[in-house]
Design an enzyme around this catalytic site. Sequence first.
Site, PDB file in Angstrom:
ATOM      1  N   GLY A 249       0.796  -1.245   0.097  1.00  0.00           N
ATOM      2  CA  GLY A 249       0.185  -0.014  -0.074  1.00  0.00           C
ATOM      3  C   GLY A 249       1.174   1.506   0.498  1.00  0.00           C
ATOM      4  O   GLY A 249       0.290   2.659  -0.211  1.00  0.00           O
ATOM      5  N   ASP A 250       2.221   1.265  -0.316  1.00  0.00           N
ATOM      6  CA  ASP A 250       2.886   2.211  -0.299  1.00  0.00           C
ATOM      7  C   ASP A 250       4.454   2.441  -1.236  1.00  0.00           C
ATOM      8  O   ASP A 250       4.057   1.032  -1.746  1.00  0.00           O
ATOM      9  CB  ASP A 250       3.592   2.313   1.481  1.00  0.00           C
ATOM     10  CG  ASP A 250       3.941   4.309   1.578  1.00  0.00           C
ATOM     11  OD1 ASP A 250       3.872   4.606   0.402  1.00  0.00           O
ATOM     12  OD2 ASP A 250       3.190   5.018   2.279  1.00  0.00           O
ATOM     13  N   ASP A 251       5.429   2.291  -0.701  1.00  0.00           N
ATOM     14  CA  ASP A 251       6.586   1.908  -1.373  1.00  0.00           C
ATOM     15  C   ASP A 251       7.638   0.393  -1.472  1.00  0.00           C
ATOM     16  O   ASP A 251       6.883   0.128   0.036  1.00  0.00           O
ATOM     17  CB  ASP A 251       7.758   2.888  -0.876  1.00  0.00           C
ATOM     18  CG  ASP A 251       8.192   4.383  -1.246  1.00  0.00           C
ATOM     19  OD1 ASP A 251       6.570   5.194  -2.439  1.00  0.00           O
ATOM     20  OD2 ASP A 251       8.107   5.350  -0.167  1.00  0.00           O
ATOM     21  N   SER A 282       2.503  -1.469  -6.587  1.00  0.00           N
ATOM     22  CA  SER A 282       2.068  -0.676  -5.891  1.00  0.00           C
ATOM     23  C   SER A 282       1.523   0.353  -6.939  1.00  0.00           C
ATOM     24  O   SER A 282       2.114   1.080  -7.419  1.00  0.00           O
ATOM     25  CB  SER A 282       3.475   0.051  -5.200  1.00  0.00           C
ATOM     26  OG  SER A 282       3.237   1.342  -4.425  1.00  0.00           O
TER      27      SER A 282
END
Length: 464
Positions: A249-251, A282
């Site tokens: 959900g992020d990097d 992502s």
Amino acid sequence: MAPVLQNKLVTLCLFALLCFLSTAESTRKGASVAKPCRAHTANIKDFGAVGDGKTSNTAAFKKAVAELAKHEKKGGGMLVVPPGKWLTGPFNLTSHFTLFLDKGAVILASTDMKDYPLIAPLKSYGRGRDEPGPRYSNFIFGSNLTDVVITGNNGTIDGQGQMWWDKYHADQLKYTRGYLFELMYSDNILVSNVTFVNSPSWNLHPVYCKNVIFSGVTVLAPINSPNTDGIDPDSCTEVRIEDCYIVSGDDCIAIKSGWDEYGIAVAMPSQNISVRRLTCISPTSAVIALGSEMSGGIQNIRIEDITAINSESGIRIKSGVGRGGFVKNIFLRNMNLYTIKWLFWMTSNYGQHPDDKFDPKALPEVTGINYSNVYAENATMVARLDGLQNDHYKGICISNVTAKMIPSDLPLWNCTNVEGVANHVTPKPCDLLRDQGPSGKPCAFPKATLAIDKVPISQCPFKG
């Protein structure tokens, strides 16, 4: 590119003695630098644990680690987690220790917030990342350790993060969420052939560490889960990340080194880091991010053989006024991107600060950025490169890039306050990147191998 499952009667326990001082000499002699198997092995069931997914095994895990810690100087200890669902609260690791998850083993993190005591914020951050003050305990943690291994036959560590995500979105948390795995001030670390899922926040966070390898690791989180970075080396030296598969959900990878004046004061850069053979998904963030917390500096990063599907940006440098520090000598080659918004993104407008004590004159130095051999399909923009008006990002080189674009009203390139060169790039680069034409040379990539890349991972026969 997911880790290969070992379907054999004999399970291969992978771990290495990642001793930096002896690695180079041993490698030159052609000798293995890997330790033999741990002299002492115990099963979590030996300590009364029950793998039904309901019984709390916190006391059993703590007792098991404490018992095996007695063997640190007598060949070390290995804790085996067999098939089953083993619910537990947070627990710490110890030195000269292997946590082995057999096939079908799942360590479940407790969802009772009472099991997560508050701990001090990191010195290089000055406060919790989400909220001021302390932070909730990490799930698996350790500090000032050496020779630590988490491995197995692709068993799973499940952070059960939904409760934390819901509270975060509802603004019901007074303190910062803990991470699924964090080691501080530690060295000689190996994490291999294990799956990490549903972390409350960042998944794997070595901080102030050296000689760290992540090999054949899978990290999975819902793509709408907040701040579930995959692997975040933070103020670390000699790190190798290879053959990993991350949905986040992020990097997917975020290299960091402290936040504003606190990171500047600690002054521990992240350096000599190798990322290779990574597959990432992502949709809302970067495949590889440098920053935004980069105030201690980031340098000498090698990135190669990367595949990304449905991600926001291929490689992103995040910085801003007040960060200080530097991002320099970054080398990337051989990246394939399928459905991407920006291939390259440099951001200078990160305005998040730990407090109002940051120095507005602390500007980041961004230089020596080398990207080559990049292919993209279904791209929206080739690059968004934003330096600062009084602090241009310099020494940028982009070569051998082909991007197949989707119809869009956005410009193909958006470049401000940057200086550099480009060659063999399609679509045509922006004017601030001087096009060297057919005679241009490829961007640099070091020939010398990092010390951490020379460290072998050996095998130890273990019957599950």
